[in-house]
Design a protein around this motif. Structure first.
Motif, mmCIF file in Angstrom:
data_model
loop_
_atom_site.group_PDB
_atom_site.id
_atom_site.type_symbol
_atom_site.label_atom_id
_atom_site.label_comp_id
_atom_site.label_asym_id
_atom_site.label_seq_id
_atom_site.Cartn_x
_atom_site.Cartn_y
_atom_site.Cartn_z
ATOM 1 N N ARG A 192 32.409 49.832 25.439
ATOM 2 C CA ARG A 192 32.473 49.275 26.677
ATOM 3 C C ARG A 192 31.724 50.167 27.736
ATOM 4 N N PHE A 193 31.975 51.147 27.515
ATOM 5 C CA PHE A 193 30.734 52.102 28.365
ATOM 6 C C PHE A 193 29.356 52.108 28.388
ATOM 7 N N LYS A 229 41.536 43.752 41.307
ATOM 8 C CA LYS A 229 43.614 44.107 40.299
ATOM 9 C C LYS A 229 43.377 45.887 39.443
ATOM 10 N N ILE A 230 42.077 46.345 38.699
ATOM 11 C CA ILE A 230 42.103 47.041 38.379
ATOM 12 C C ILE A 230 41.829 48.297 39.723
ATOM 13 N N GLU A 275 37.972 41.042 30.327
ATOM 14 C CA GLU A 275 37.993 40.615 32.023
ATOM 15 C C GLU A 275 37.455 41.409 33.503
ATOM 16 N N ASP A 276 38.389 42.233 32.692
ATOM 17 C CA ASP A 276 38.770 43.088 33.962
ATOM 18 C C ASP A 276 36.776 44.172 33.741
ATOM 19 N N ASP A 283 29.888 42.408 36.263
ATOM 20 C CA ASP A 283 29.138 40.999 37.808
ATOM 21 C C ASP A 283 28.942 41.719 38.737
ATOM 22 N N VAL A 284 29.384 43.124 39.167
ATOM 23 C CA VAL A 284 28.720 43.207 40.468
ATOM 24 C C VAL A 284 27.605 43.992 40.427
#
Length: 481
Positions: free
Chosen positions: A402-403, A313-314, A357-358, A364-365
């Motif tokens: 997050r970073f 999505k992003i 979630e994004d 995950d990647v």
């Protein structure tokens, strides 16, 4: 390096040549005559300070600028102030612009002390009309302003400024072709970057580059090969092929050629032992290129493949034109062809609308791919881009948290992945004396990992066998075999 024969043939008393690069060699010689007069008058040589911000394209431009000024008569100095101070600017993030204005404030006082000082601004920031107008209005002591498309005209613009004593501003909206055979100066005598194309057609929603670098323009492959032949004859053993998106090289040529075909052409140059390239866009990475990386031994087993986000999505909002699943399939295909390849990437955290979630999709990647390293960035709103107008900007504290999580994950994985060659003998290009202490050298593996090992400085510029004794996470300690 310098085409001294071409310079010797220039007649500065005759008619100004109409064609390039002869015209610029004419003005280089005129400026050199002026510099010799200045040196005689002041009883000391002129100095220059070239300060480069931004990407490897800017670094390569600065090498050309330095070479032109060196022929004119300027000598490099380490200090921030000199007789000629040039900022080769980046404008990917707005805080880069503010850095320049802060430095100009310092130089204003320096110029009062040294009235013959010349200050120049060039590069991506100068392609923005608002920034050029701000310089005109608030920094009238700046002597030269030019952009990304006419860097090759430095000598002519400098001569106009010398003759007029007034600021000279020349910024083109579009390039007027590619000018070959101008002087160049390398940081290292044994390796260098080579521009193969300029500009970008991708228009990622967060990026200003297409607006300031213009549309994609590929150099003629024979011109590239000839430049690399000259570099090899001058002792270069490693080249980095440079472009905003090298995978789309050659599409706009009169006789189109693929990037994989260019790699094969460069591989045939005798004396070149390593070929690198940057940067690759995942949407344009072809099976033909993967096959070239598998079969051409001179092509280094390292691929920088920007991810930017793991959320489809992003990625769509970023206008990247691939999905998470397509990226992972591409990685699998690359690793099947080149199992030992080193993969590095770019990741942006906090793009507008990014949810938890994004962000988890990005993690995950990162875990699935196991990158050797990643350049991680906090999203910075860039005026003039589509993303700057998007709603749902992510709160600063959320982005920071997050970073930090991403950085911790990347560092942990990198430390593990980069140790895979421990206790093996690998080819290392010795690059420079090492800070670990006297008698040590620093070099790089083909996959770009740094190695420190004992060695004499006579080895610099050669490829040597090194046994990798200890992994320090992001580099090795080794010994020459």
């Amino acid at each position: 390096m310098f085409d001294l024969q071409r310079l010797e043939l220039v007649d500065t008393e005759g008619t100004v040549p109409a064609s390039e690069p002869e015209r610029q060699y004419y003005y280089m010689k005129k400026c050199r005559q002026w510099a010799e007069q200045e040196r005689t008058r002041t009883a000391r040589p002129l100095t220059m300070s070239i300060q480069t911000l931004g990407c490897q394209m800017n670094a390569k431009d600065s090498e050309k600028i330095t070479a032109v000024l060196a022929y004119i008569g300027y000598q490099e100095t380490e200090g921030p102030a000199a007789d000629f101070v040039l900022f080769n600017t980046c404008t990917v993030r707005e805080n880069a612009n503010m850095k320049i204005y802060g430095r100009l404030g310092y130089l204003k006082n320096q110029k009062k002390k040294n009235t013959r000082m010349k200050i120049a601004l060039c590069g991506c920031m100068m392609q923005e009309p608002d920034e050029v107008e701000r310089v005109r209005r608030s920094y009238p002591f700046v002597d030269l302003v030019f952009g990304t498309h006419n860097i090759y005209r430095l000598a002519e613009l400098l001569y106009l400024q010398i003759c007029s004593g007034q600021p000279v501003v020349e910024v083109w909206e579009e390039a007027e072709g590619i000018v070959e055979d101008l002087p160049g100066r390398r940081k290292y005598p044994f390796k260098t970057g080579v521009n193969i194309m300029f500009g970008c057609n991708n228009f990622c929603s967060y990026c200003i580059v297409p607006y300031v670098r213009g549309r994609e323009r590929s150099r003629n492959p024979e011109d590239i090969a000839e430049e690399i032949r000259r570099l090899a004859a001058d002792g270069v053993v490693e080249v980095m092929l440079l472009g905003q998106n090298v995978n789309s090289y050659g599409k706009n040529l009169e006789n189109p050629i693929s990037f994989a075909q260019l790699l094969k052409l460069v591989s045939e140059v005798e004396g070149i032992e390593r070929i690198r390239f940057m940067t690759s866009h995942p949407k344009d990475l072809s099976d033909e290129l993967i096959e070239a990386m598998r079969t051409l031994p001179k092509v280094c087993p390292h691929l920088h493949l920007p991810l930017q986000s793991g959320s489809s999505k992003i990625l769509k909002d970023m206008n990247r034109r691939y999905t998470k699943e397509q990226y992972l399939m591409l990685v699998d295909k690359i690793r099947q062809a080149v199992p030992d390849i080193s993969l590095t990437t770019d990741i942006i955290v906090g793009f507008p609308g990014e949810t938890e979630e994004d962000f988890e999709e990005t993690l995950d990647v990162v875990r699935t791919v196991g990158f050797d390293s990643a350049f991680t960035f906090i999203y910075s709103k860039r005026t003039g881009t589509q993303a700057a107008r998007m709603e749902n900007q992510v709160p600063e504290d959320v982005v920071k948290e997050r970073f930090d999580r991403l950085l911790g994950e990347v560092q942990q994985i990198s430390a593990r992945v980069c140790a895979r060659h421990l206790h093996t003998v690998q080819k290392v290009l010795a690059e420079e004396p090492d800070s670990h202490g006297p008698g040590y050298l620093t070099g790089r593996l083909g996959n770009n990992t740094i190695v420190h090992f004992p060695g004499d400085t006579s080895l610099i510029g050669t490829i040597v066998d090194v046994y990798l004794e200890e992994s320090k996470g992001f580099y090795y300690m080794g010994r020459q075999v």
